[in-house]
Design an enzyme around this catalytic site. Structure first.
Site, PDB file in Angstrom:
ATOM      1  N   ASP A 267      22.399  -2.407   2.361  1.00 57.53           N
ATOM      2  CA  ASP A 267      21.920  -1.093   1.917  1.00 57.53           C
ATOM      3  C   ASP A 267      22.878   0.074   2.163  1.00 57.53           C
ATOM      4  O   ASP A 267      23.075   0.899   1.278  1.00 57.53           O
ATOM      5  CB  ASP A 267      20.560  -0.792   2.552  1.00 57.53           C
ATOM      6  CG  ASP A 267      19.905   0.449   1.962  1.00 57.53           C
ATOM      7  OD1 ASP A 267      20.040   0.655   0.749  1.00 57.53           O
ATOM      8  OD2 ASP A 267      19.262   1.179   2.706  1.00 57.53           O
TER       9      ASP A 267
ATOM     10  N   CYS B  67       7.709  -7.517 -16.767  1.00 58.71           N
ATOM     11  CA  CYS B  67       6.842  -6.333 -16.727  1.00 58.71           C
ATOM     12  C   CYS B  67       5.949  -6.229 -17.960  1.00 58.71           C
ATOM     13  O   CYS B  67       4.840  -5.702 -17.887  1.00 58.71           O
ATOM     14  CB  CYS B  67       7.683  -5.061 -16.605  1.00 58.71           C
ATOM     15  SG  CYS B  67       8.409  -4.803 -14.969  1.00 58.71           S
TER      16      CYS B  67
ATOM     17  N   CYS C  49       3.017  -3.399 -19.089  1.00 55.24           N
ATOM     18  CA  CYS C  49       2.423  -2.747 -17.916  1.00 55.24           C
ATOM     19  C   CYS C  49       3.135  -1.447 -17.581  1.00 55.24           C
ATOM     20  O   CYS C  49       4.370  -1.371 -17.587  1.00 55.24           O
ATOM     21  CB  CYS C  49       2.479  -3.700 -16.724  1.00 55.24           C
ATOM     22  SG  CYS C  49       1.792  -3.012 -15.198  1.00 55.24           S
TER      23      CYS C  49
ATOM     24  N   CYS D 236       2.718   7.308 -10.117  1.00 51.74           N
ATOM     25  CA  CYS D 236       3.622   8.197  -9.377  1.00 51.74           C
ATOM     26  C   CYS D 236       3.049   9.610  -9.299  1.00 51.74           C
ATOM     27  O   CYS D 236       2.817  10.254 -10.323  1.00 51.74           O
ATOM     28  CB  CYS D 236       5.001   8.235 -10.029  1.00 51.74           C
ATOM     29  SG  CYS D 236       6.167   9.302  -9.156  1.00 51.74           S
TER      30      CYS D 236
ATOM     31  N   CYS E  13      11.137  12.237  -6.301  1.00 50.36           N
ATOM     32  CA  CYS E  13      10.546  11.098  -5.602  1.00 50.36           C
ATOM     33  C   CYS E  13      10.167  11.484  -4.173  1.00 50.36           C
ATOM     34  O   CYS E  13      10.982  12.056  -3.438  1.00 50.36           O
ATOM     35  CB  CYS E  13      11.542   9.947  -5.596  1.00 50.36           C
ATOM     36  SG  CYS E  13      10.990   8.502  -4.679  1.00 50.36           S
TER      37      CYS E  13
ATOM     38  N   CYS F  46       7.190   6.635   0.288  1.00 49.70           N
ATOM     39  CA  CYS F  46       6.035   6.488  -0.604  1.00 49.70           C
ATOM     40  C   CYS F  46       6.062   5.079  -1.177  1.00 49.70           C
ATOM     41  O   CYS F  46       7.108   4.621  -1.647  1.00 49.70           O
ATOM     42  CB  CYS F  46       6.094   7.525  -1.724  1.00 49.70           C
ATOM     43  SG  CYS F  46       4.744   7.419  -2.928  1.00 49.70           S
TER      44      CYS F  46
END
Length: 381
Positions: A138, A192, A195, A202, A218, A245
């Site tokens: 990361d 996906c 969907c 959000c 975000c 979140c």
């Protein structure tokens, strides 16, 4: 033994050791497997969607292609470790006196946990193959999610995060770059379909289009990366989310296959599952550091953390938090003082707040704090 047989035996060795080290998924890709990544990254940065994360622009060239980071790399081993919660994190939104901490941050810093396991595995690979290795988790300029999708660990969903058919959305990623030749896997297809659950849930409309994210909107960015006052337009939408979140992850239908984290260091600490906002408001710097020792939360520092808690307090509707917020309106940090003023403007009625405003010394205020008083309609000190 043929070269292909040797490669396959090495690959089987890597898989065996990866699972023994606690990784739930392991797959291999090549350094040139994501040719579209540079253009996507450039568009993201050109649109300013990285916000104040200047390091993304500064390291863009190295991030675009793995070979730019390490020219000798020939294979990339992508690994995933499940960190699934034992309950639905969205349920806590109803408890406005409690704080929501993102699932990934409720115990030890995953960077430390995963990097240790990666080093162990990479050492075993190097000893077995006699090849060079480098590990990344990361913090390095590596595009883990596109590489993981190319390796077949899952696919990048419309929320831009990786989704696994076996583990859902809760997957930490790490990578081992190596000079060894390993047989690559096929990429995973996008499942996906039509969907839109992640896009529609959000609270701040952070997705300008499917598969695109504007970090500036975000809540994870705002509560973790953003260093200044939270923009007013997002404060109410933050509700009681004080660090990160999980909404777009939690609603993914593929989580029906998710399971609880097996790694004990990734299971939520009891005191971080649903901490009381009033308790968190009392934290000074020493108490903050003690409470979040070994946690990823520690890196944002006490002032940004308390800023976030004060926004949640202002959204709580709980009068009992007024004394703590009033105390913090005189904090040494202007970031904290400004957030405390906003919280008080939400918790007090107009008359009570105006009385406080009249007592405030405008000529002694930082500009950000003065703006907080000013932006409370009709209540300028």
């Amino acid at each position: 033994m043929t070269a292909l047989a040797t490669t396959r035996r090495l690959r089987a060795f890597v898989e065996e050791k990866a699972h023994a080290a606690g990784f739930d998924k392991v797959a291999v890709t090549t350094p040139d497997a994501v040719p579209e990544a540079p253009a996507r990254l450039r568009h993201f940065i050109e649109e300013g969607r990285h916000g104040s994360m200047a390091w993304m622009a500064e390291t863009a060239e190295r991030r675009e292609r793995p070979q730019n980071l390490w020219p000798q790399v020939r294979s990339i081993i992508m690994l995933g470790m499940n960190y699934g919660p034992d309950e639905n994190p969205l349920a806590l939104l109803e408890r406005k006196d409690r704080a929501i901490i993102s699932v990934y941050a409720r115990n030890r810093d995953y960077h430390d946990v995963i990097k240790g396991r990666l080093k162990q595995l990479a050492g075993q690979l190097a000893a077995r193959a006699g090849e060079d290795v480098k590990v990344f988790v990361d913090t390095a300029p590596v595009m883990e999610k596109p590489l993981a999708a190319a390796a077949g660990l899952g696919w990048q969903g419309k929320h831009t995060n990786l989704v696994s058919r076996e583990l859902g959305s809760w997957l930490f990623l790490g990578s081992i770059f190596t000079t060894a030749e390993l047989e690559p896997d096929l990429p995973e297809e996008d499942h996906c379909g039509s969907c839109r659950a992640c896009l529609d849930v959000c609270p701040t409309d952070a997705f300008p289009a499917p598969y695109q994210l504007d970090a500036r909107r975000c809540i994870s960015y705002l509560t973790i990366e953003h260093k200044g006052p939270i923009p007013h337009e997002f404060r109410e939408a933050m509700a009681n989310r004080i660090y990160g979140c999980d909404d777009c992850l939690a609603v993914c239908p593929w989580n029906k296959f998710a399971r609880d984290a097996a790694e004990i260091k990734l299971k939520a600490r009891d005191d971080l599952k649903e901490p009381a906002l009033e308790t968190l408001l009392e934290l000074d710097d020493a108490a903050f550091r003690e409470m979040f020792s070994g946690s990823p939360i520690k890196r944002i520092g006490r002032d940004r953390f308390i800023r976030n808690v004060l926004i949640a307090a202002g959204n709580s509707g709980q009068d009992s938090m007024v004394p703590a917020c009033h105390k913090l309106s005189a904090d040494t940090s202007p970031l904290v003082r400004g957030a405390a003023v906003w919280a008080l403007s939400r918790l007090l009625d107009g008359k009570e707040f105006s009385r406080l405003a009249e007592m405030a010394q405008a000529d002694e205020m930082d500009e950000d704090v003065r703006q907080e008083w000013h932006l409370a309609p009709g209540r300028t000190p």
